[in-house]
Write a protein that holds these residues in place. Structure first.
Motif, PDB file in Angstrom:
ATOM      1  N   SER A 277      41.892 -36.829 102.017  1.00 20.68           N
ATOM      2  CA  SER A 277      42.765 -36.950 101.166  1.00 20.68           C
ATOM      3  C   SER A 277      43.333 -38.191 101.081  1.00 20.68           C
ATOM      4  N   ASN A 278      43.163 -39.102 102.328  1.00 26.71           N
ATOM      5  CA  ASN A 278      43.516 -40.436 102.572  1.00 26.71           C
ATOM      6  C   ASN A 278      42.438 -41.363 102.796  1.00 26.71           C
TER       7      ASN A 278
ATOM      8  N   LYS B  61      43.805 -35.768  93.618  1.00 22.18           N
ATOM      9  CA  LYS B  61      45.142 -36.242  93.992  1.00 22.18           C
ATOM     10  C   LYS B  61      45.249 -35.931  95.434  1.00 22.18           C
ATOM     11  N   PRO B  62      46.148 -36.678  96.033  1.00 22.00           N
ATOM     12  CA  PRO B  62      46.590 -36.302  97.488  1.00 22.00           C
ATOM     13  C   PRO B  62      46.933 -34.863  97.671  1.00 22.00           C
ATOM     14  N   THR B  63      47.796 -34.194  96.696  1.00 18.38           N
ATOM     15  CA  THR B  63      47.989 -33.001  96.814  1.00 18.38           C
ATOM     16  C   THR B  63      46.917 -31.934  96.570  1.00 18.38           C
ATOM     17  N   ASP B  64      45.973 -32.235  96.117  1.00 18.76           N
ATOM     18  CA  ASP B  64      44.782 -31.348  95.813  1.00 18.76           C
ATOM     19  C   ASP B  64      44.118 -30.702  97.046  1.00 18.76           C
ATOM     20  N   ALA B  65      43.830 -29.271  96.996  1.00 24.28           N
ATOM     21  CA  ALA B  65      43.243 -28.826  98.148  1.00 24.28           C
ATOM     22  C   ALA B  65      41.781 -29.220  98.315  1.00 24.28           C
TER      23      ALA B  65
ATOM     24  N   SER C   1      40.496 -31.666 101.129  1.00 29.10           N
ATOM     25  CA  SER C   1      41.263 -32.662 101.152  1.00 29.10           C
ATOM     26  C   SER C   1      41.521 -33.115 102.821  1.00 29.10           C
ATOM     27  N   LYS C   2      41.523 -31.949 103.413  1.00 26.89           N
ATOM     28  CA  LYS C   2      41.804 -31.850 104.941  1.00 26.89           C
ATOM     29  C   LYS C   2      40.523 -32.187 105.637  1.00 26.89           C
TER      30      LYS C   2
END
Length: 103
Positions: free
Chosen positions: A66-67, A74-78, A92-93
């Motif tokens: 995610s980063n 999007k940063p909030t997408d799983a 994302s993690k």
């Protein structure tokens, strides 16, 4: 003038619907499996806390898809698309050795 405005509106609607459909296609794209050959080559883990730190010395806690500059969600997408895994989504993690911090 009216015909060019009409052409613009029709074209705009077509582009917007194409974008919406492609966004949906990404959402429906398969998720990368850790057993995938590309995933194995890049040391991809769906959970960055499970990265083998002895094997991937450049890994630093806090690095996640995610980063990463390659993550296209999007940063909030799983999950989101990543060009390292064409046509597939990464967690994302997650993390892989192609990680490059977003500017």
């Amino acid at each position: 003038m009216k015909s060019s405005r009409r052409t613009f509106l029709i074209t705009s609607i077509g582009v917007a619907s194409t974008f919406a459909l492609s966004r949906q296609a990404f959402a429906d794209a398969p998720k990368v499996a850790e057993s995938d050959p590309t995933a194995q080559a890049l040391g991809y883990k769906a959970d960055a806390s499970k990265v083998d730190k002895a094997k991937f010395a450049k890994f630093v806690p806090g690095q996640e898809c995610s980063n990463c500059s390659f993550f296209q969600g999007k940063p909030t997408d799983a999950y989101g698309p990543c060009p390292m895994f064409a046509g597939k989504q990464v967690a994302s993690k997650g993390w892989c050795s192609a990680y490059n911090k977003k500017a």
